[in-house]
Design a protein around this motif. Structure first.
Motif, PDB file in Angstrom:
ATOM      1  N   ILE A  98     -84.975 -36.662  14.790  1.00  0.00           N
ATOM      2  CA  ILE A  98     -84.901 -36.516  13.343  1.00  0.00           C
ATOM      3  C   ILE A  98     -83.778 -35.549  12.988  1.00  0.00           C
ATOM      4  O   ILE A  98     -83.642 -34.495  13.604  1.00  0.00           O
ATOM      5  CB  ILE A  98     -86.255 -36.028  12.783  1.00  0.00           C
ATOM      6  N   ALA A  99     -82.981 -35.901  12.001  1.00  0.00           N
ATOM      7  CA  ALA A  99     -81.811 -35.107  11.606  1.00  0.00           C
ATOM      8  C   ALA A  99     -82.195 -34.011  10.630  1.00  0.00           C
ATOM      9  O   ALA A  99     -81.759 -33.976   9.484  1.00  0.00           O
ATOM     10  CB  ALA A  99     -80.747 -36.010  11.001  1.00  0.00           C
ATOM     11  N   ASP A 100     -83.023 -33.093  11.094  1.00  0.00           N
ATOM     12  CA  ASP A 100     -83.424 -31.952  10.271  1.00  0.00           C
ATOM     13  C   ASP A 100     -82.673 -30.707  10.704  1.00  0.00           C
ATOM     14  O   ASP A 100     -82.269 -30.582  11.859  1.00  0.00           O
ATOM     15  CB  ASP A 100     -84.931 -31.685  10.410  1.00  0.00           C
ATOM     16  N   VAL A 101     -82.531 -29.760   9.780  1.00  0.00           N
ATOM     17  CA  VAL A 101     -81.877 -28.496  10.086  1.00  0.00           C
ATOM     18  C   VAL A 101     -82.906 -27.480  10.577  1.00  0.00           C
ATOM     19  O   VAL A 101     -84.099 -27.622  10.336  1.00  0.00           O
ATOM     20  CB  VAL A 101     -81.117 -27.933   8.862  1.00  0.00           C
ATOM     21  N   SER A 102     -82.422 -26.450  11.223  1.00  0.00           N
ATOM     22  CA  SER A 102     -83.284 -25.367  11.700  1.00  0.00           C
ATOM     23  C   SER A 102     -83.778 -24.532  10.521  1.00  0.00           C
ATOM     24  O   SER A 102     -83.229 -24.581   9.419  1.00  0.00           O
ATOM     25  CB  SER A 102     -82.501 -24.479  12.664  1.00  0.00           C
ATOM     26  N   GLY A 103     -84.789 -23.727  10.777  1.00  0.00           N
ATOM     27  CA  GLY A 103     -85.285 -22.814   9.756  1.00  0.00           C
ATOM     28  C   GLY A 103     -84.225 -21.823   9.310  1.00  0.00           C
ATOM     29  O   GLY A 103     -84.172 -21.452   8.135  1.00  0.00           O
ATOM     30  N   GLU A 104     -83.362 -21.416  10.231  1.00  0.00           N
ATOM     31  CA  GLU A 104     -82.295 -20.471   9.896  1.00  0.00           C
ATOM     32  C   GLU A 104     -81.311 -21.090   8.899  1.00  0.00           C
ATOM     33  O   GLU A 104     -80.912 -20.455   7.924  1.00  0.00           O
ATOM     34  CB  GLU A 104     -81.551 -20.053  11.170  1.00  0.00           C
ATOM     35  N   VAL A 105     -80.955 -22.356   9.119  1.00  0.00           N
ATOM     36  CA  VAL A 105     -80.037 -23.038   8.195  1.00  0.00           C
ATOM     37  C   VAL A 105     -80.740 -23.309   6.873  1.00  0.00           C
ATOM     38  O   VAL A 105     -80.161 -23.126   5.802  1.00  0.00           O
ATOM     39  CB  VAL A 105     -79.474 -24.328   8.822  1.00  0.00           C
ATOM     40  N   GLU A 106     -81.999 -23.713   6.938  1.00  0.00           N
ATOM     41  CA  GLU A 106     -82.739 -23.950   5.694  1.00  0.00           C
ATOM     42  C   GLU A 106     -82.791 -22.679   4.849  1.00  0.00           C
ATOM     43  O   GLU A 106     -82.592 -22.727   3.635  1.00  0.00           O
ATOM     44  CB  GLU A 106     -84.151 -24.446   5.992  1.00  0.00           C
TER      45      GLU A 106
END
Length: 175
Positions: A98-106
């Protein structure tokens, strides 16, 4: 899932960017839902006839988005963990997943969105203070009328309001 402003006029989220530039607002295991139909991707189904599903492997970037139309700076998808760097807006998301971002990027995108909504959040403070000011003015007018009815002089009323007798008379004599 997104973030909502206190006036409910803004909702922000991290949007995946399709190859043609359209932004996603949600996803499933197959891919990211984007508005509009080009015929290049799988239809999103009968409940979303105006959307397509872009496969996760085709998502090569993300950006902040807001319901008002604001868009944040682009984050690039990189092929390895070693290439990832928050400072240069590079995020690793494995191909085949899945093309999700990390918590840090979010969180970085959320901070950018908070800067975007800061003016409207500040205006909410101005609106609240202005309302309190009007209410206090009405209370003061009623209190002055009661003091005058009880026999207080314009000098006493002016002193209590920290203005001159003449200013007190001019402000409240006709009320």
């Amino acid at each position: 899932m997104g973030w909502e402003s206190s006036d409910y006029n803004h909702e922000g989220w991290v949007a995946a960017v399709a190859p043609d530039g359209r932004l996603s607002a949600s996803s499933n295991g197959t891919g990211m839902f984007v508005h509009g139909t080009t015929g290049d991707y799988e239809p999103a189904g009968e409940f979303y006839p105006d959307q397509e599903i872009v496969p996760h492997d085709l998502i090569m970037s993300w950006r902040g988005a807001c319901t008002c139309g604001w868009q944040g700076e682009l984050w690039q998808r990189v092929p390895t963990v070693a290439d990832a760097d928050v400072a240069t807006r590079k995020e690793y998301a494995p191909i085949g997943e899945i093309a999700d971002v990390s918590g840090e990027v979010e969180e970085a995108v959320r901070e950018e969105w908070l800067v975007h909504i800061a003016p409207s959040e500040a205006i909410r403070g101005v609106e609240a203070a202005a309302k309190e000011h009007r209410q206090a003015g009405h209370r003061l007018d009623k209190t002055v009328a009661a003091a005058k009815a009880a026999g207080a002089s314009w000098t006493d009323i002016g002193r209590a309001a920290r203005i001159s007798r003449q200013a007190a008379h001019e402000r409240w004599a006709d009320k």
